[in-house]
Design a protein around this motif. Structure first.
Motif, PDB file in Angstrom:
ATOM      1  N   ASP A 124       0.920  -1.141  -0.007  1.00  0.00           N
ATOM      2  CA  ASP A 124      -0.080  -0.078   0.101  1.00  0.00           C
ATOM      3  C   ASP A 124       1.025   1.404   0.051  1.00  0.00           C
ATOM      4  O   ASP A 124       0.797   2.121  -0.667  1.00  0.00           O
ATOM      5  N   TYR A 125       1.811   1.050   0.704  1.00  0.00           N
ATOM      6  CA  TYR A 125       2.681   2.341   1.071  1.00  0.00           C
ATOM      7  C   TYR A 125       3.460   2.805  -0.207  1.00  0.00           C
ATOM      8  O   TYR A 125       3.322   3.942  -0.932  1.00  0.00           O
ATOM      9  N   PHE A 126       4.125   1.741  -0.968  1.00  0.00           N
ATOM     10  CA  PHE A 126       4.667   2.039  -2.332  1.00  0.00           C
ATOM     11  C   PHE A 126       3.592   2.161  -3.505  1.00  0.00           C
ATOM     12  O   PHE A 126       3.986   2.914  -4.255  1.00  0.00           O
ATOM     13  N   GLY A 127       2.540   1.471  -3.405  1.00  0.00           N
ATOM     14  CA  GLY A 127       1.309   1.772  -4.112  1.00  0.00           C
ATOM     15  C   GLY A 127       0.843   3.255  -4.268  1.00  0.00           C
ATOM     16  O   GLY A 127       0.268   3.828  -5.450  1.00  0.00           O
ATOM     17  N   GLU A 175       4.530   7.056  -6.212  1.00  0.00           N
ATOM     18  CA  GLU A 175       4.871   6.452  -7.290  1.00  0.00           C
ATOM     19  C   GLU A 175       6.329   6.730  -7.585  1.00  0.00           C
ATOM     20  O   GLU A 175       7.023   5.599  -7.922  1.00  0.00           O
ATOM     21  N   SER A 176       6.846   7.578  -7.053  1.00  0.00           N
ATOM     22  CA  SER A 176       8.402   7.843  -7.252  1.00  0.00           C
ATOM     23  C   SER A 176       9.161   6.662  -6.327  1.00  0.00           C
ATOM     24  O   SER A 176      10.271   6.063  -7.033  1.00  0.00           O
ATOM     25  N   LEU A 177       8.730   6.407  -5.245  1.00  0.00           N
ATOM     26  CA  LEU A 177       9.376   5.188  -4.463  1.00  0.00           C
ATOM     27  C   LEU A 177       9.196   3.821  -5.170  1.00  0.00           C
ATOM     28  O   LEU A 177      10.023   2.899  -5.314  1.00  0.00           O
ATOM     29  N   LEU A 178       8.005   3.706  -5.743  1.00  0.00           N
ATOM     30  CA  LEU A 178       7.506   2.588  -6.318  1.00  0.00           C
ATOM     31  C   LEU A 178       8.479   2.208  -7.498  1.00  0.00           C
ATOM     32  O   LEU A 178       8.952   1.283  -7.861  1.00  0.00           O
ATOM     33  N   LEU A 179       8.821   3.227  -8.321  1.00  0.00           N
ATOM     34  CA  LEU A 179       9.706   3.214  -9.587  1.00  0.00           C
ATOM     35  C   LEU A 179      10.897   2.918  -9.242  1.00  0.00           C
ATOM     36  O   LEU A 179      11.625   2.238  -9.825  1.00  0.00           O
ATOM     37  N   ALA A 180      11.485   3.606  -8.334  1.00  0.00           N
ATOM     38  CA  ALA A 180      12.870   3.131  -7.796  1.00  0.00           C
ATOM     39  C   ALA A 180      13.139   1.844  -7.199  1.00  0.00           C
ATOM     40  O   ALA A 180      14.027   1.293  -7.537  1.00  0.00           O
ATOM     41  N   ARG A 235       3.224  -5.818 -11.594  1.00  0.00           N
ATOM     42  CA  ARG A 235       3.006  -6.734 -10.590  1.00  0.00           C
ATOM     43  C   ARG A 235       2.761  -6.128  -9.284  1.00  0.00           C
ATOM     44  O   ARG A 235       1.771  -6.737  -8.549  1.00  0.00           O
ATOM     45  N   VAL A 236       3.542  -5.338  -8.761  1.00  0.00           N
ATOM     46  CA  VAL A 236       3.190  -4.680  -7.486  1.00  0.00           C
ATOM     47  C   VAL A 236       1.560  -3.948  -7.396  1.00  0.00           C
ATOM     48  O   VAL A 236       0.957  -3.881  -6.629  1.00  0.00           O
ATOM     49  N   MET A 237       1.403  -3.218  -8.631  1.00  0.00           N
ATOM     50  CA  MET A 237       0.271  -2.431  -8.902  1.00  0.00           C
ATOM     51  C   MET A 237      -1.007  -3.466  -8.746  1.00  0.00           C
ATOM     52  O   MET A 237      -2.103  -3.164  -8.388  1.00  0.00           O
ATOM     53  N   ARG A 238      -0.779  -4.664  -9.481  1.00  0.00           N
ATOM     54  CA  ARG A 238      -1.742  -5.586  -9.585  1.00  0.00           C
ATOM     55  C   ARG A 238      -2.225  -5.993  -8.220  1.00  0.00           C
ATOM     56  O   ARG A 238      -3.352  -6.172  -7.653  1.00  0.00           O
ATOM     57  N   LEU A 239      -1.099  -6.120  -7.100  1.00  0.00           N
ATOM     58  CA  LEU A 239      -1.312  -6.551  -5.848  1.00  0.00           C
ATOM     59  C   LEU A 239      -2.162  -5.279  -5.184  1.00  0.00           C
ATOM     60  O   LEU A 239      -2.882  -5.432  -4.216  1.00  0.00           O
ATOM     61  N   TRP A 240      -1.585  -4.213  -5.312  1.00  0.00           N
ATOM     62  CA  TRP A 240      -2.101  -3.061  -4.940  1.00  0.00           C
ATOM     63  C   TRP A 240      -3.745  -2.892  -4.997  1.00  0.00           C
ATOM     64  O   TRP A 240      -4.439  -2.637  -4.146  1.00  0.00           O
TER      65      TRP A 240
END
Length: 91
Positions: free
Chosen positions: A57-60, A63-68, A79-84
């Motif tokens: 949830d935090y990374f979702g 966005e900038s943290l998710l991408l990094a 993959r992460v966003m499907r989970l989110w």
């Protein structure tokens, strides 16, 4: 929450998230403050579904943290966003 999410997949992505955060103390502290984790509670929660859900949830939501994190961990952002989205079906 989470009925639409495979636990093994969630835990694998959660592990990647916490590993990435461990390398950035400032961001780890920010996550802990927002999620209400003390250092001991975080240590006790590593590998749990609840922590993995919070990490995804935090990374979702950042966005900038998710991408990094995905770039450095070799994870596909989708993959992460499907989970989110599985954890947040109303979004």
């Amino acid at each position: 929450m989470g009925d639409r999410v495979d636990t093994a997949e969630l835990l694998a992505v959660g592990d990647a998230c916490i590993s990435w955060l461990a390398a950035d103390v400032g961001e780890l502290e920010r996550f802990m403050a927002l999620a209400g984790y003390s250092p001991q509670r975080l240590r006790d929660s590593v590998g749990s579904r609840a922590l993995a859900e919070g990490l995804v949830d935090y990374f979702g939501r950042h966005e900038s943290l998710l991408l990094a994190m995905c770039a450095n961990s070799g994870l596909d952002v989708s993959r992460v966003m499907r989970l989110w989205h599985g954890l947040n079906p109303q979004s």
